[in-house]
Design a protein around this motif. Structure first.
Motif, PDB file in Angstrom:
ATOM      1  N   ALA A 286       0.845  -1.147  -0.165  1.00 26.93           N
ATOM      2  CA  ALA A 286       0.135  -0.067  -0.003  1.00 26.93           C
ATOM      3  C   ALA A 286       0.924   1.280  -0.122  1.00 26.93           C
ATOM      4  O   ALA A 286       0.576   2.149  -0.895  1.00 26.93           O
ATOM      5  CB  ALA A 286      -1.030   0.018   1.074  1.00 26.93           C
ATOM      6  N   LEU A 287       2.050   1.288   0.912  1.00 27.24           N
ATOM      7  CA  LEU A 287       2.859   2.377   0.773  1.00 27.24           C
ATOM      8  C   LEU A 287       3.645   2.694  -0.421  1.00 27.24           C
ATOM      9  O   LEU A 287       3.599   3.870  -0.951  1.00 27.24           O
ATOM     10  CB  LEU A 287       3.935   2.416   2.103  1.00 27.24           C
ATOM     11  CG  LEU A 287       3.027   2.370   3.239  1.00 27.24           C
ATOM     12  CD1 LEU A 287       4.243   2.124   4.501  1.00 27.24           C
ATOM     13  CD2 LEU A 287       2.591   3.838   3.542  1.00 27.24           C
ATOM     14  N   ILE A 288       4.022   1.411  -1.162  1.00 23.79           N
ATOM     15  CA  ILE A 288       4.553   1.732  -2.379  1.00 23.79           C
ATOM     16  C   ILE A 288       3.657   2.171  -3.431  1.00 23.79           C
ATOM     17  O   ILE A 288       4.032   2.990  -4.194  1.00 23.79           O
ATOM     18  CB  ILE A 288       5.477   0.323  -2.840  1.00 23.79           C
ATOM     19  CG1 ILE A 288       6.469   0.182  -1.747  1.00 23.79           C
ATOM     20  CG2 ILE A 288       5.648   0.177  -4.271  1.00 23.79           C
ATOM     21  CD1 ILE A 288       6.966  -1.575  -1.974  1.00 23.79           C
TER      22      ILE A 288
ATOM     23  N   VAL B  17       0.953   6.458   6.387  1.00 27.97           N
ATOM     24  CA  VAL B  17       2.063   6.270   7.192  1.00 27.97           C
ATOM     25  C   VAL B  17       1.791   6.124   8.740  1.00 27.97           C
ATOM     26  O   VAL B  17       2.164   5.434   9.507  1.00 27.97           O
ATOM     27  CB  VAL B  17       3.126   7.308   6.972  1.00 27.97           C
ATOM     28  CG1 VAL B  17       4.335   7.179   8.013  1.00 27.97           C
ATOM     29  CG2 VAL B  17       3.858   7.234   5.555  1.00 27.97           C
ATOM     30  N   ALA B  18       0.745   7.016   9.299  1.00 27.75           N
ATOM     31  CA  ALA B  18       0.276   7.143  10.568  1.00 27.75           C
ATOM     32  C   ALA B  18      -0.406   5.693  10.826  1.00 27.75           C
ATOM     33  O   ALA B  18      -0.261   5.396  11.920  1.00 27.75           O
ATOM     34  CB  ALA B  18      -0.647   8.275  10.691  1.00 27.75           C
ATOM     35  N   ALA B  19      -1.120   5.145   9.872  1.00 28.20           N
ATOM     36  CA  ALA B  19      -1.990   4.075  10.030  1.00 28.20           C
ATOM     37  C   ALA B  19      -0.820   2.756  10.143  1.00 28.20           C
ATOM     38  O   ALA B  19      -0.721   1.855  10.917  1.00 28.20           O
ATOM     39  CB  ALA B  19      -2.625   3.492   8.789  1.00 28.20           C
ATOM     40  N   ALA B  20       0.413   2.891   9.352  1.00 21.40           N
ATOM     41  CA  ALA B  20       1.465   1.818   9.513  1.00 21.40           C
ATOM     42  C   ALA B  20       2.225   1.949  11.066  1.00 21.40           C
ATOM     43  O   ALA B  20       2.267   0.971  11.619  1.00 21.40           O
ATOM     44  CB  ALA B  20       2.431   2.096   8.443  1.00 21.40           C
TER      45      ALA B  20
ATOM     46  N   LEU C  98       9.966   6.334  10.919  1.00 25.77           N
ATOM     47  CA  LEU C  98      10.424   7.845  10.791  1.00 25.77           C
ATOM     48  C   LEU C  98      11.041   8.070   9.307  1.00 25.77           C
ATOM     49  O   LEU C  98      10.724   9.358   9.122  1.00 25.77           O
ATOM     50  CB  LEU C  98      11.344   8.294  11.995  1.00 25.77           C
ATOM     51  CG  LEU C  98      10.879   8.300  13.428  1.00 25.77           C
ATOM     52  CD1 LEU C  98      12.177   8.383  14.436  1.00 25.77           C
ATOM     53  CD2 LEU C  98       9.925   9.575  13.674  1.00 25.77           C
ATOM     54  N   MET C  99      11.602   7.320   9.054  1.00 30.10           N
ATOM     55  CA  MET C  99      12.053   7.693   7.659  1.00 30.10           C
ATOM     56  C   MET C  99      11.133   7.746   6.528  1.00 30.10           C
ATOM     57  O   MET C  99      10.898   8.560   5.735  1.00 30.10           O
ATOM     58  CB  MET C  99      13.181   6.052   6.989  1.00 30.10           C
ATOM     59  CG  MET C  99      13.606   6.522   5.510  1.00 30.10           C
ATOM     60  SD  MET C  99      14.693   5.017   5.524  1.00 30.10           S
ATOM     61  CE  MET C  99      14.763   5.225   3.681  1.00 30.10           C
ATOM     62  N   ALA C 100       9.847   6.880   6.755  1.00 28.48           N
ATOM     63  CA  ALA C 100       8.762   7.023   5.860  1.00 28.48           C
ATOM     64  C   ALA C 100       7.991   8.293   6.008  1.00 28.48           C
ATOM     65  O   ALA C 100       7.846   8.923   5.179  1.00 28.48           O
ATOM     66  CB  ALA C 100       7.986   5.774   6.061  1.00 28.48           C
ATOM     67  N   LEU C 101       7.793   8.613   7.387  1.00 27.16           N
ATOM     68  CA  LEU C 101       7.378   9.857   7.696  1.00 27.16           C
ATOM     69  C   LEU C 101       7.871  10.962   7.167  1.00 27.16           C
ATOM     70  O   LEU C 101       7.543  11.821   6.454  1.00 27.16           O
ATOM     71  CB  LEU C 101       6.914   9.930   9.275  1.00 27.16           C
ATOM     72  CG  LEU C 101       6.240  11.093   9.753  1.00 27.16           C
ATOM     73  CD1 LEU C 101       4.614  10.956   9.132  1.00 27.16           C
ATOM     74  CD2 LEU C 101       6.028  10.988  11.187  1.00 27.16           C
TER      75      LEU C 101
END
Length: 171
Positions: free
Chosen positions: A11-13, A37-40, A141-144
């Protein structure tokens, strides 16, 4: 990795698809990646350790995410439609950077579960990283950072557009 882990990573990709097709810059399109990202984070983040060298790990992954996000935002084509709403469309470079950032985290998790755990444990021990919870927090944190920096750059560039302006960044 569980089926849920694969689905969350996918989903993120796959958030890159609307970016490639192009999106009108509305509150909804701004919030979608942040909510994802918050859900992850809500699913994965059980603790946020700050012992040893966990904080430098966080700083490093934040920096990597920020660089990827800024580069994604800088290589996104922007224009303004006749009704004045900004339109953003990721080109090949922006899409590739997004995929590299999001897929690298999934790849790290896959590697950790399939033969890399010993190497990660040794690296963590040698560098005073407290363990899996620290790595989870760092990768989230990297994703956010990637999501927020891309959004910030696109929004800042959008505000510079006039109705007749077309930014032609070819990616």
């Amino acid at each position: 990795m569980t089926t849920i882990d694969y689905l969350i990573s996918a989903a993120l990709i796959l958030l890159v698809i609307p970016q490639i097709r192009g999106t009108r810059q509305t509150l909804r399109t701004a919030l979608l990646p942040i909510v994802a990202v918050a859900a992850a984070a809500a699913y994965y983040l059980k603790s946020f350790p700050t012992e040893g060298h966990d904080v430098p790990l966080y700083a490093t992954t934040l920096l990597i995410g920020a660089v990827l996000g800024i580069a994604c935002g800088a290589t996104t084509r922007l224009s303004r439609s006749a009704d004045g709403v900004a339109f953003a469309q990721a080109g090949a470079v922006a899409a590739a950077l997004w995929i590299v950032g999001m897929a690298s985290r999934a790849g790290f998790e896959y590697w950790a579960d399939n033969g890399g755990a010993t190497d990660i444990a040794r690296f963590s021990r040698d560098n005073l990283i407290t363990g899996a919870a620290a790595w989870t927090a760092a990768l989230l944190l990297m994703a956010l950072a990637q999501v927020l920096c891309r959004l910030a750059v696109v929004r800042l560039r959008t505000h510079r557009l006039t109705p007749a302006t077309r930014v032609a960044v070819r990616a």
